[in-house]
Design a protein around this motif. Structure first.
Motif, mmCIF file in Angstrom:
data_model
loop_
_atom_site.group_PDB
_atom_site.id
_atom_site.type_symbol
_atom_site.label_atom_id
_atom_site.label_comp_id
_atom_site.label_asym_id
_atom_site.label_seq_id
_atom_site.Cartn_x
_atom_site.Cartn_y
_atom_site.Cartn_z
ATOM 1 N N ASN A 37 0.859 -1.176 0.000
ATOM 2 C CA ASN A 37 0.000 0.000 0.000
ATOM 3 C C ASN A 37 0.900 1.232 0.000
ATOM 4 N N HIS A 38 0.929 1.940 -1.116
ATOM 5 C CA HIS A 38 1.868 3.059 -1.238
ATOM 6 C C HIS A 38 1.462 4.255 -0.388
ATOM 7 N N ASP A 39 0.205 4.330 0.018
ATOM 8 C CA ASP A 39 -0.228 5.437 0.864
ATOM 9 C C ASP A 39 0.256 5.274 2.303
ATOM 10 N N THR A 40 0.256 4.024 2.794
ATOM 11 C CA THR A 40 0.652 3.775 4.185
ATOM 12 C C THR A 40 2.062 3.233 4.311
ATOM 13 N N GLY A 41 2.628 2.709 3.202
ATOM 14 C CA GLY A 41 3.943 2.082 3.264
ATOM 15 C C GLY A 41 3.914 0.701 3.877
ATOM 16 N N GLU A 42 2.722 0.098 3.995
ATOM 17 C CA GLU A 42 2.590 -1.210 4.629
ATOM 18 C C GLU A 42 2.228 -2.283 3.601
ATOM 19 N N PHE A 43 2.706 -3.500 3.852
ATOM 20 C CA PHE A 43 2.383 -4.634 2.996
ATOM 21 C C PHE A 43 1.103 -5.299 3.479
ATOM 22 N N PHE A 44 0.345 -5.869 2.541
ATOM 23 C CA PHE A 44 -0.909 -6.536 2.893
ATOM 24 C C PHE A 44 -1.132 -7.697 1.937
ATOM 25 N N ILE A 45 -1.977 -8.646 2.347
ATOM 26 C CA ILE A 45 -2.316 -9.782 1.489
ATOM 27 C C ILE A 45 -3.347 -9.329 0.485
ATOM 28 N N ALA A 46 -2.969 -9.346 -0.803
ATOM 29 C CA ALA A 46 -3.854 -8.857 -1.855
ATOM 30 C C ALA A 46 -4.656 -9.977 -2.502
#
Length: 204
Positions: free
Chosen positions: A193-202
């Motif tokens: 997530n480029h807005d938060t800088g966090e990775f997530f399961i897509a």
């Protein structure tokens, strides 16, 4: 800012002339001969930056990708990004053009990956239908633009460029099955997530 593919070959190659843009203020800086840059006068707190590799000359006549990141800045100190930002090569053989109102399939034949994009699915930063080139490239897993979470040890890292595109709906992506997986095994697909800088399961 360093060349990710060169780093994977054991070389340290700075990107000279890459552009770093502060999104909130539109201030920008250009990297020097060491790949370093300085931006001043930016407010403290969460700020967003674009790291644009395309302006930097590529040694093989290719093109570098880009990366968007959220950074937390602190008052009254020099905020330093300790780990280099690594930017990857764009695999130009995978690049196709999205035309207005038309769908397209993006294929990286070397990796055996394809992505089907229905018409009016790809959006730009303004939320409008995107028209222009799109590509699918491998990113060296040890030299991603920013560090991956410790829990991730990916078999493959890819990037869809240009940076900043979003999809209005889920799109199918076809991967080859690695030799260590059975046909019915499930794997997790992580994204940033480029807005938060966090990775997530897509997806899975």
């Amino acid at each position: 800012i360093l060349d990710a593919n060169a780093a994977a070959d054991g070389l340290e190659v700075p990107l000279v002339g890459a552009v770093v843009r502060h999104i909130e203020s539109n201030m920008q800086a250009t990297t020097d001969s060491d790949g370093r840059f300085t931006l001043s006068g930016i407010d403290a707190g969460r700020q967003h930056f674009d790291f644009l590799g395309e302006p930097a000359p590529h040694p093989n006549g290719g093109r570098y990708g880009a990366y968007r990141s959220a950074q937390i800045l602190y008052e009254n100190v020099d905020n330093v990004i300790e780990r280099p930002i690594y930017l990857m090569d764009i695999e130009l053989d995978s690049e196709v053009i999205i035309n207005a109102g038309a769908g397209v399939t993006v294929t990286n034949q070397r990796l055996g990956i394809s992505m089907n994009l229905p018409a009016n699915t790809v959006k730009n930063d303004l939320g409008e239908d995107y028209v222009g080139p799109i590509s699918l490239s491998e990113v060296p897993a040890e030299f991603t633009p920013a560090s991956l979470p410790d829990i991730l040890q990916p078999n493959l890292v890819i990037t869809v460029q240009p940076m900043g595109l979003t999809f209005a709906q889920p799109v199918p992506v076809r991967f080859p099955t690695p030799a260590f997986l059975d046909r019915n095994d499930e794997v997790e697909l992580w994204s940033l997530n480029h807005d938060t800088g966090e990775f997530f399961i897509a997806g899975q």
